[in-house]
Scaffold this motif. Structure first.
Motif: not given
Length: 496
Positions: A241-259
């Motif tokens: 559990s936690g594999w979806n946690y990066l989706n919680f901070v998509t707005e703070e991720l540089k270039d989310p479409y790639r990264n």
């Protein structure tokens, strides 16, 4: 939880959770806003760091208990990794199609509307996030204190106190600076991978010394009852559990479409491989009876194989759980921030510190709920309780992916997974939820009842528009008090 138009300078943006947000990628040169500070490396560190926490040190004995044999338990661990990978790929499509922070909350809202989204937020607020954080904090405290009490269990009060201290400490770091959070996360992620590899190589040395008896007849005693297999998968999935946690901070991720998809595709195979190797290490060194009798398999492993330096394993476990708790606090606080920004939680939780640009009220509120849950320590029941509820909402999110492919084909999908992946994920998760009801009906029933409790709360605090004046005034006063206390403002407000 009322959505309130606050006075005296606080002007929250009331947004429908299903409303399209065309300005997510737009950086504001004015006003208070969370910054895009997460690189690809930071994203990988968050996913790996959050996943590799207490689960790999707590769950192996429970997985073996319900799988019946070492061979079946190892199969469960590997398949749990593959299932998590499938789910993560589905979330990569969701995260690039709907590039908003909030994860499941944003996706469920886009697909099915505000009520299901609120129910997820309600359950995440009081079950999913704080319970997971509490288990991780307690595991950290148990292991950091274990060397001081080598012959017995550390005192319960001391464990609870240390767990509370580390929760507050990491919350303070998250409040102070996002860069500090990412530095801690990167460092401890590297340390925990090293720790698990040390475990594996120590077991190789043990095997090459001629001790192969524990890996013989690994399928003997395999359990074939569907309900028990479902619970075995729950214990495995809890560790992933936690594999979806990066989706919680998509707005703070540089270039989310790639990264975002890159971080997922790098992280999940690494975690699955490390977990499989770690379980092989446990199974090679320990007998079934030793694993069943152990509450902390890693500690039992170290006592048997490392001798006088066995104290190093509790230290490794503490490192793993420290990093995991740090990442979980960071990511999940953004979920509640987004929920409050959309009017589904008190507006005070959506405020941002005007100096440090961090969601301080959200972090503090989550810390307080976690501190309350530190009083409960029945790990087996908590794992079933949390994983059953989480599986239901993961089902809902992946169903939303299929539903939006049918109803909203015009949406841009930079990542488009094969239709087979979400279908397989739905079938397997449905199997787990249904059959777990026969083995642990009380825990699953409590989880479902808690979800249902959110329906009247939604009707009262969200749908009811003509609230009494005293309720409006109380909410306004609370929001303004929090703003003054923490020197925070709503997103996009101009600094005073």
């Amino acid at each position: 939880m009322a959505k309130v138009a606050a006075t005296q300078g606080l002007q929250p943006k009331a947004i429908d959770v299903g409303e399209a947000d065309d300005n997510v990628e737009k950086e504001s040169s004015e006003g208070v806003r969370l910054k895009k500070e997460l690189s690809l490396l930071n994203g990988v560190a968050i996913i790996v760091g959050v996943i590799v926490g207490s689960g790999i040190f707590v769950s192996p004995s429970l997985a073996l208990k319900y799988a019946g044999s070492k061979g079946m338990a190892l199969i469960v661990w590997v398949l749990s990794g593959f299932l998590s990978m499938i789910g993560a790929l589905c979330y990569a499509e969701l995260g690039t199609m709907i590039p908003k922070s909030g994860g499941d909350y944003a996706y469920i809202g886009e697909a099915f509307g505000p009520l299901p989204a609120f129910l997820y937020l309600w359950v995440a607020l009081f079950i999913l996030v704080p319970t997971g954080n509490a288990i991780t904090a307690l595991t950290f405290a148990q292991n950091i204190l274990q060397p001081l009490w080598p012959a017995c269990e550390p005192p319960t009060d001391a464990v609870s106190l240390i767990a509370a201290i580390v929760t507050c400490f990491l919350t303070a770091i998250n409040c102070y600076n996002v860069k500090w959070v990412t530095r801690v996360q990167d460092t401890f992620t590297a340390a925990k991978i090293l720790a698990l590899l040390v475990t594996f190589f120590a077991s190789l040395w043990y095997l090459f010394s001629g001790h192969t008896e524990n890996l013989q007849n690994m399928m003997v005693g395999t359990n074939t009852r569907p309900g028990d297999i479902a619970i075995a998968f729950y214990t495995g999935l809890f560790s992933y559990s936690g594999w979806n946690y990066l989706n919680f901070v998509t707005e703070e991720l540089k270039d989310p479409y790639r990264n975002l998809p890159r971080a997922i595709c790098i992280s999940m195979p690494v975690v699955t491989l490390v977990y499989a190797l770690t379980n092989v290490a446990y199974f090679a060194v320990l007998t079934n009876a030793e694993i069943h009798a152990s509450e902390a398999v890693a500690v039992t492993f170290s006592e048997k194989i490392l001798g006088v330096v066995s104290w190093i394993m509790p230290l490794f476990v503490a490192l793993c759980t420290f990093g995991s708790l740090n990442g979980a606090i960071y990511a999940s606080s953004r979920l509640f921030f987004v929920g409050a920004r959309n009017g589904h939680l008190p507006m005070a939780i959506s405020l941002i510190d005007v100096r440090r640009l961090t969601p301080v009220p959200s972090l503090i509120f989550m810390c307080l709920v976690t501190l309350v849950l530190l009083m409960f320590n029945n790990v087996e029941s908590l794992i079933v309780y949390v994983t059953a509820v989480e599986a239901l909402f993961t089902l809902c999110s992946v169903s939303g992916l299929l539903w939006m492919r049918y109803t909203r084909p015009q949406l841009s999908r930079p990542i488009r997974v094969s239709l087979l992946l979400p279908v397989v994920f739905l079938i397997v998760c449905t199997f787990l939820v249904v059959f777990s009801c026969f083995t642990h009906p009380i825990e699953v029933g409590i989880g479902i009842a808690f979800i249902a409790l959110g329906v009247p709360l939604f009707c009262i605090f969200i749908m009811w528009k003509n609230k009494p004046q005293w309720m409006e005034s109380a909410c306004n006063a609370f929001n303004i008090a929090c703003s003054k206390m923490f020197l925070c403002l709503p997103e996009d407000s101009k600094e005073l």
